[in-house]
Design a protein around this motif. Structure first.
Motif, PDB file in Angstrom:
ATOM      1  N   ALA A  76      44.461  37.783  43.245  1.00 22.76           N
ATOM      2  CA  ALA A  76      43.933  39.003  42.631  1.00 22.76           C
ATOM      3  C   ALA A  76      42.828  39.524  43.534  1.00 22.76           C
ATOM      4  O   ALA A  76      42.123  38.755  44.186  1.00 22.76           O
ATOM      5  CB  ALA A  76      43.402  38.720  41.234  1.00 22.76           C
ATOM      6  N   MET A  85      46.893  42.368  41.044  1.00 24.34           N
ATOM      7  CA  MET A  85      47.491  41.059  41.257  1.00 24.34           C
ATOM      8  C   MET A  85      48.700  41.161  42.177  1.00 24.34           C
ATOM      9  O   MET A  85      49.472  42.112  42.096  1.00 24.34           O
ATOM     10  CB  MET A  85      47.939  40.469  39.920  1.00 24.34           C
ATOM     11  CG  MET A  85      48.601  39.109  40.055  1.00 24.34           C
ATOM     12  SD  MET A  85      49.577  38.652  38.605  1.00 24.34           S
ATOM     13  CE  MET A  85      51.059  39.620  38.877  1.00 24.34           C
ATOM     14  N   ILE A 141      52.021  37.181  32.255  1.00 29.18           N
ATOM     15  CA  ILE A 141      50.710  37.160  32.908  1.00 29.18           C
ATOM     16  C   ILE A 141      49.635  37.080  31.834  1.00 29.18           C
ATOM     17  O   ILE A 141      49.669  37.839  30.864  1.00 29.18           O
ATOM     18  CB  ILE A 141      50.486  38.436  33.745  1.00 29.18           C
ATOM     19  CG1 ILE A 141      51.610  38.620  34.758  1.00 29.18           C
ATOM     20  CG2 ILE A 141      49.129  38.393  34.439  1.00 29.18           C
ATOM     21  CD1 ILE A 141      51.644  39.998  35.371  1.00 29.18           C
ATOM     22  N   LEU A 157      45.238  36.652  31.410  1.00 29.57           N
ATOM     23  CA  LEU A 157      43.894  36.579  31.969  1.00 29.57           C
ATOM     24  C   LEU A 157      42.961  36.194  30.838  1.00 29.57           C
ATOM     25  O   LEU A 157      42.909  36.891  29.810  1.00 29.57           O
ATOM     26  CB  LEU A 157      43.480  37.925  32.594  1.00 29.57           C
ATOM     27  CG  LEU A 157      42.083  37.971  33.216  1.00 29.57           C
ATOM     28  CD1 LEU A 157      41.979  37.015  34.399  1.00 29.57           C
ATOM     29  CD2 LEU A 157      41.732  39.391  33.649  1.00 29.57           C
ATOM     30  N   LEU A 175      45.533  44.648  36.600  1.00 31.83           N
ATOM     31  CA  LEU A 175      45.135  43.660  35.607  1.00 31.83           C
ATOM     32  C   LEU A 175      44.085  44.196  34.640  1.00 31.83           C
ATOM     33  O   LEU A 175      44.315  44.281  33.444  1.00 31.83           O
ATOM     34  CB  LEU A 175      44.594  42.402  36.294  1.00 31.83           C
ATOM     35  CG  LEU A 175      45.557  41.623  37.179  1.00 31.83           C
ATOM     36  CD1 LEU A 175      44.826  40.497  37.886  1.00 31.83           C
ATOM     37  CD2 LEU A 175      46.715  41.101  36.353  1.00 31.83           C
ATOM     38  N   TYR A 210      37.083  33.347  35.314  1.00 33.55           N
ATOM     39  CA  TYR A 210      38.279  33.718  34.562  1.00 33.55           C
ATOM     40  C   TYR A 210      39.498  33.036  35.171  1.00 33.55           C
ATOM     41  O   TYR A 210      39.536  32.756  36.369  1.00 33.55           O
ATOM     42  CB  TYR A 210      38.467  35.245  34.580  1.00 33.55           C
ATOM     43  CG  TYR A 210      37.323  35.962  33.913  1.00 33.55           C
ATOM     44  CD1 TYR A 210      37.335  36.216  32.553  1.00 33.55           C
ATOM     45  CD2 TYR A 210      36.211  36.355  34.644  1.00 33.55           C
ATOM     46  CE1 TYR A 210      36.280  36.857  31.942  1.00 33.55           C
ATOM     47  CE2 TYR A 210      35.145  36.994  34.039  1.00 33.55           C
ATOM     48  CZ  TYR A 210      35.188  37.238  32.687  1.00 33.55           C
ATOM     49  OH  TYR A 210      34.129  37.861  32.069  1.00 33.55           O
ATOM     50  N   LEU A 246      43.546  33.398  35.777  1.00 33.68           N
ATOM     51  CA  LEU A 246      44.723  34.257  35.824  1.00 33.68           C
ATOM     52  C   LEU A 246      45.933  33.333  35.881  1.00 33.68           C
ATOM     53  O   LEU A 246      46.042  32.511  36.785  1.00 33.68           O
ATOM     54  CB  LEU A 246      44.677  35.161  37.062  1.00 33.68           C
ATOM     55  CG  LEU A 246      45.895  36.022  37.331  1.00 33.68           C
ATOM     56  CD1 LEU A 246      46.112  37.007  36.186  1.00 33.68           C
ATOM     57  CD2 LEU A 246      45.761  36.741  38.658  1.00 33.68           C
TER      58      LEU A 246
END
Length: 184
Positions: free
Chosen positions: A32, A41, A69, A71, A132, A144, A146
């Motif tokens: 990312a 991403m 996906i 996050l 994202l 974070y 991902l």
């Protein structure tokens, strides 16, 4: 009538004891980056289909793939909402009449055509510039996660093929979660 029950148990046992012949999908790269205040991403997925799935594709059965996906804040409690929970869907179809493979991004309808199966699988596994989140929504100093997972969507198969796909490990095609750490 008892023999029917025993026959069902025997079929289930034989199906369950078959060696797993399915090949896995592998997430080879996940990154990312921030571009003009938005995180984008990129991912690379290596698609290795089982012989059964390849045979179906060559026979004109479209295969639908789903890329999931997520996050989340690292260390988030289970009840905390995801910052992003998105699914990208793609379909690959072999057009025998033309001898081409058609790859369709089902979110926007974009289609690409390829002369070889390998080229189609490579394009299918190349995901670029997926938006994202706005950078301002991430807290500075916070970390974070991902995560990305790709799988074959059995529900998108033609109805007569679904029972076999649910029972056979050859159709249980997916990747493990691939995780990338993001720190604004």
């Amino acid at each position: 009538m008892r023999w029917a029950g025993w026959l069902c148990l025997l079929l289930i046992a034989l199906t369950a004891s078959r060696p797993a012949v399915a090949k896995a999908f592998e997430v080879e790269g996940l990154t990312a980056r921030e571009v003009e205040g938005v995180y984008l991403m990129d991912a690379t997925i290596l698609y290795q289909f089982s012989d059964e799935a390849l045979e179906a594709l060559e026979s004109g059965v479209p295969l639908t793939l789903e890329v999931h996906i997520q996050l989340r804040r690292e260390g988030a409690w289970i009840w905390e909402a995801d910052l992003l929970d998105a699914r990208l869907r793609y379909r690959i179809l072999h057009q025998a009449l033309h001898g081409l493979y058609q790859v369709t991004d089902l979110s926007n309808g974009t289609q690409q055509y390829f002369a070889t199966r390998k080229a189609a699988f490579t394009a299918l596994g190349r995901i670029q510039d997926v938006q994202l989140i706005q950078a301002e929504k991430l807290q500075s100093g916070e970390r974070y996660k991902l995560s990305l997972r790709s799988s074959l969507d059995i529900e998108a198969l033609p109805l007569p093929l679904r029972p076999l796909a649910y029972l056979s490990p050859a159709w249980n095609l997916s990747s493990e979660w691939s995780i990338w750490r993001l720190q604004p």
